[in-house]
Design an enzyme around this catalytic site. Structure first.
Site, mmCIF file in Angstrom:
data_model
loop_
_atom_site.group_PDB
_atom_site.id
_atom_site.type_symbol
_atom_site.label_atom_id
_atom_site.label_comp_id
_atom_site.label_asym_id
_atom_site.label_seq_id
_atom_site.Cartn_x
_atom_site.Cartn_y
_atom_site.Cartn_z
ATOM 1 C CG ASP A 155 38.788 39.430 -13.834
ATOM 2 O OD1 ASP A 155 39.177 40.035 -14.401
ATOM 3 O OD2 ASP A 155 37.729 38.513 -14.807
ATOM 4 C CG ASN A 199 33.043 30.421 -20.465
ATOM 5 O OD1 ASN A 199 32.903 31.393 -20.463
ATOM 6 N ND2 ASN A 199 33.821 29.496 -19.205
ATOM 7 C CG HIS A 240 34.375 34.149 -18.285
ATOM 8 N ND1 HIS A 240 35.468 33.076 -18.554
ATOM 9 C CD2 HIS A 240 35.123 35.377 -19.100
ATOM 10 C CE1 HIS A 240 36.588 33.762 -19.219
ATOM 11 N NE2 HIS A 240 35.875 35.337 -19.398
ATOM 12 C CD GLU A 288 35.424 30.783 -16.029
ATOM 13 O OE1 GLU A 288 35.046 30.917 -16.265
ATOM 14 O OE2 GLU A 288 36.514 30.729 -16.243
HETATM 15 C C1 F6R Z 1 39.237 40.363 -17.598
HETATM 16 C C2 F6R Z 1 37.549 39.178 -17.481
HETATM 17 C C3 F6R Z 1 37.395 38.370 -18.705
HETATM 18 C C4 F6R Z 1 37.806 38.919 -20.172
HETATM 19 C C5 F6R Z 1 37.086 38.061 -20.794
HETATM 20 C C6 F6R Z 1 37.209 38.318 -22.472
HETATM 21 O O1 F6R Z 1 39.275 41.002 -17.132
HETATM 22 O O2 F6R Z 1 36.941 40.094 -16.356
HETATM 23 O O3 F6R Z 1 36.239 38.290 -18.168
HETATM 24 O O4 F6R Z 1 36.967 39.976 -20.357
HETATM 25 O O5 F6R Z 1 37.288 36.654 -20.622
HETATM 26 O O6 F6R Z 1 38.754 38.175 -22.488
HETATM 27 P P1 F6R Z 1 38.816 38.798 -24.160
HETATM 28 O O7 F6R Z 1 38.587 40.103 -23.979
HETATM 29 O O8 F6R Z 1 40.033 38.852 -24.363
HETATM 30 O O9 F6R Z 1 38.379 37.706 -25.151
#
Ligand code: F6R
Length: 267
Positions: free
Chosen positions: A83, A154, A156, A161
């Site tokens: 992303d 959440n 995702h 999302e």
């Molecule tokens: C990042 C991504 C997100 C993160 C997720 C967890 O490229 O795709 O899905 O993997 O938000 O983020 P952290 O590791 O910061 O808790």
């Protein structure tokens, strides 16, 4: 190398629970390195789907360490990131292009034209075409050998999302422009200074693209992830918990957790 404290088989996935964060990250780095080496040995190249965020930072540090020790080369690797914020300049320190450069790309021998990220500068009218193009690049590269995923609080995956959508439609979601969820915006406020400065939209690799990877490695660490982990592995398959959509590809998902992230799991 430390072994998992517990191994569970849940919802068609292997769940490896480690005593602490460092051993979980070490195991994740080793698993990525093994996938890379075996793909290069069998096909002459490896295609990795990568994630950003706090979770992968120590994992990338381990991969960089292996590279410095002469144990791992990225010369035959292509990478596709999950992303990118939209809109954002690649030079913005909060861009995922900058993050990847800081944590991995500038430290290893990955050819510059094989480190692919969604582009936060494409014209808005071209974002759909850009997402389709990204999916075509991955397919033309032979598909992902492994997709590394973190998990949002959440639930995702990537920036897919929670959505009110029938499961069959959620499973087909392509790479596209999305609105970020309030929880995601709250969690990103530490990077942007405060919540009002967080970029509200992002380009994300789609659920369909993630599920098409030959293997999927999900890493979730810390107590904040415990509920999303349990919902993803014990709950019904629903677009409201995108992590649960991984249950639809039994046999190819490995979860690496530390004990706090696994605390709500039964079994
Ligand atoms: C990042 C991504 C997100 C993160 C997720 C967890 O490229 O795709 O899905 O993997 O938000 O983020 P952290 O590791 O910061 O808790």
């Amino acid at each position: 190398m430390s072994a998992p404290a517990r191994v569970l088989e849940l919802a068609g996935a292997s769940v490896l629970v480690f005593a602490d964060r460092p051993s979980a990250c070490r195991a994740a780095a080793n698993q990525l390195a093994d996938t890379l080496r075996s793909a290069v040995a069998t096909r002459g190249r490896a295609v990795l789907g990568l994630a950003t965020g706090a979770t992968p930072e120590p994992i990338y540090a381990k991969l960089v360490g292996m590279h410095r020790e002469g144990e791992l080369s990225f010369a035959q690797v292509a990478t596709y990131n999950l992303d990118e914020y939209y809109p954002i300049s690649p030079f913005d320190p909060n861009s995922y292009r900058s993050y990847m450069h800081r944590h991995l790309f500038s430290h290893v021998d990955l050819p510059a034209n094989r480190a692919h990220l969604l582009d936060g500068t494409v014209p808005e009218a071209a974002t759909t075409e850009h997402g389709e193009q990204f999916d075509r690049w991955i397919a033309a590269d032979g598909g992902l050998d492994v997709q590394l995923l973190g998990l949002g609080r959440n639930g995702h995956i990537g920036f897919n999302e929670p959505l009110d959508l029938p499961v069959d439609e959620a499973l087909k979601l392509p790479t596209r422009l999305v609105d970020l969820h309030p929880t995601t915006i709250a969690d990103a406020s530490k990077d942007f200074g405060d919540a009002s400065r967080v970029i509200r939209r992002a380009l994300t690799v789609g659920v369909a693209t993630i599920l098409a990877a030959r293997s999927i490695l999900v890493v979730a660490l810390g107590p904040n992830k415990a509920e999303a982990v349990a919902q993803s592995l014990h709950g019904p398959i629903t677009a409201q918990v995108p992590g649960s959509l991984l249950q639809s590809v039994p046999g190819k998902v490995t979860w690496i957790l530390d004990e706090p992230a696994a605390q709500a799991l039964q079994g």
